[in-house]
Motif scaffolding. Structure first.
Motif, PDB file in Angstrom:
ATOM      1  N   GLY A  54       0.822  -1.212   0.000  1.00 12.16           N
ATOM      2  CA  GLY A  54       0.000   0.000   0.000  1.00 12.16           C
ATOM      3  C   GLY A  54       0.847   1.249   0.000  1.00 12.16           C
ATOM      4  O   GLY A  54       1.757   1.404  -0.822  1.00 12.16           O
ATOM      5  N   ASP A  55       0.594   2.147   0.952  1.00 11.83           N
ATOM      6  CA  ASP A  55       1.308   3.423   1.010  1.00 11.83           C
ATOM      7  C   ASP A  55       2.762   3.277   1.448  1.00 11.83           C
ATOM      8  O   ASP A  55       3.527   4.245   1.378  1.00 11.83           O
ATOM      9  CB  ASP A  55       0.590   4.390   1.963  1.00 11.83           C
ATOM     10  N   GLU A  56       3.149   2.099   1.910  1.00  7.10           N
ATOM     11  CA  GLU A  56       4.533   1.890   2.350  1.00  7.10           C
ATOM     12  C   GLU A  56       5.496   1.697   1.187  1.00  7.10           C
ATOM     13  O   GLU A  56       6.717   1.758   1.373  1.00  7.10           O
ATOM     14  CB  GLU A  56       4.623   0.664   3.259  1.00  7.10           C
ATOM     15  N   ARG A  84       5.362   3.477  -9.861  1.00  9.11           N
ATOM     16  CA  ARG A  84       5.374   4.584  -8.905  1.00  9.11           C
ATOM     17  C   ARG A  84       6.674   5.333  -9.121  1.00  9.11           C
ATOM     18  O   ARG A  84       7.747   4.742  -9.167  1.00  9.11           O
ATOM     19  CB  ARG A  84       5.273   4.075  -7.462  1.00  9.11           C
ATOM     20  N   THR A 117       8.821   9.301  -5.117  1.00 11.88           N
ATOM     21  CA  THR A 117       8.271   8.644  -3.932  1.00 11.88           C
ATOM     22  C   THR A 117       9.400   8.348  -2.934  1.00 11.88           C
ATOM     23  O   THR A 117      10.451   7.865  -3.333  1.00 11.88           O
ATOM     24  CB  THR A 117       7.596   7.312  -4.331  1.00 11.88           C
ATOM     25  N   PRO A 133      11.669   3.517   0.881  1.00  9.69           N
ATOM     26  CA  PRO A 133      11.313   2.836   2.135  1.00  9.69           C
ATOM     27  C   PRO A 133      12.472   2.018   2.700  1.00  9.69           C
ATOM     28  O   PRO A 133      13.491   1.810   2.042  1.00  9.69           O
ATOM     29  CB  PRO A 133      10.158   1.928   1.713  1.00  9.69           C
TER      30      PRO A 133
END
Length: 235
Positions: free
Chosen positions: A125-127, A199, A203, A206
Motif C-alpha cells: 500500500g502506502d509503504e 510509482r 516517492t 522505504p
C-alpha cells in the motif's frame, strides 16, 4: 569544431534543458531525457548502457547474453555520476543509449518476478516506494540503501548474490546492492517494451527490510501456486 558550431550546439542544449525544466518536452527524446534527469536530480548515479539493436545488442560482443541490459563501459562503477552536464553529454553523443543506475550508493533495488511484484504492491500500500516494471516479467522495488553499514560484516556485496545478467540462474528475488545496477526508465528492454515507472522516483525510499519481508512472502505465494499447478497438470 569551429566557433559557430560550438555556439549552435550550446544553443540546442540550452533549449533542450529549458523544455525539460518547464516540463514541456516536444519530442520523444526530450521526454526520455526528462525522465532520466528526474532520477539524476534525486542523487541517483547513472551511466550509459547498451541498447537493443535489431535482434541483438548495440555492443560489440558476439552473442551478448544480456542485450541492451548492461553498461557500455567495464568501468561503470567509477563512471556512474549525478553530474547533469555529463549526463547531457552522454545523451547528445548517443540518444539511443539505455541508462543504468548503480545500486548500493543512493538506493538499493529488490528485483522480483512480476507476479510477486503485483502481490507486494497490494500488500505494501502506502509503504511502497518507487517501483518500475522492467520488461514483461520483472518488477524493481527501489529502497533506501544498506550498502555501507557501520559493521561491514553485517552485509554483503552483490557479487555474492547475483549480477543483473545472471537472471536465468537467479529467477526469484534478487537484491541489487553494492556492485550492481538496474536499467532505469525509460530504457528499452530487449522484449520490445520500455522500462517504465509504476510509482515514480519522487516517492520516498522505504526501509529495505520491510519491503524484503513482503516480497519474500509474495515470492513464496507465487511459487506455491506454481507448484500446485504443476502437480495438478501431472495428475
Amino acid at each position: 569544431m569551429d566557433r559557430t558550431d560550438r555556439i549552435g550546439k550550446r544553443a540546442r542544449v540550452a533549449g533542450w534543458l529549458r523544455r525539460v525544466q518547464r516540463e514541456e518536452p516536444d519530442t520523444g527524446a526530450d521526454r526520455r531525457a526528462g525522465q532520466l534527469l528526474d532520477a539524476v536530480s534525486l542523487g541517483w548515479p547513472v551511466c550509459p548502457a547498451a541498447h537493443p539493436l535489431e535482434y541483438g545488442c548495440s555492443c560489440d560482443r558476439v552473442g551478448c547474453p544480456s542485450p541492451g541490459m548492461h553498461p557500455v563501459s567495464f568501468a561503470w562503477q567509477t563512471q556512474a555520476t549525478t553530474d547533469t552536464a555529463q549526463v547531457t553529454r552522454w545523451l547528445e553523443r548517443d540518444p539511443d543509449a539505455n541508462f543504468v543506475t548503480a545500486t548500493g550508493i543512493a538506493h538499493d533495488v529488490l528485483d522480483v518476478p512480476a507476479e510477486a511484484g503485483e502481490l507486494a504492491l497490494a500488500a505494501l500500500g502506502d509503504e511502497v516506494g518507487p517501483v518500475a516494471a522492467c520488461g514483461p516479467d520483472r518488477y524493481l522495488f527501489f529502497t533506501a540503501t544498506r550498502g555501507t553499514p557501520v559493521d561491514e560484516d553485517e552485509w554483503w556485496p552483490c557479487e555474492l548474490d547475483c549480477h543483473p545478467e545472471t537472471l536465468d540462474e537467479h529467477p526469484g528475488l534478487r537484491w541489487h546492492c553494492r556492485g550492481s545496477y538496474v536499467l532505469l526508465p525509460p530504457s528499452r528492454h530487449p522484449s520490445g517494451s520500455s522500462v517504465r515507472w509504476i510509482r515514480g522516483p519522487e516517492t520516498p525510499l522505504p526501509d529495505p527490510l520491510r519491503v524484503l519481508d513482503v516480497l519474500t512472502d509474495a515470492c513464496d505465494t507465487v511459487g506455491a501456486v506454481a507448484a500446485d499447478t504443476r502437480w495438478l497438470m501431472g495428475m
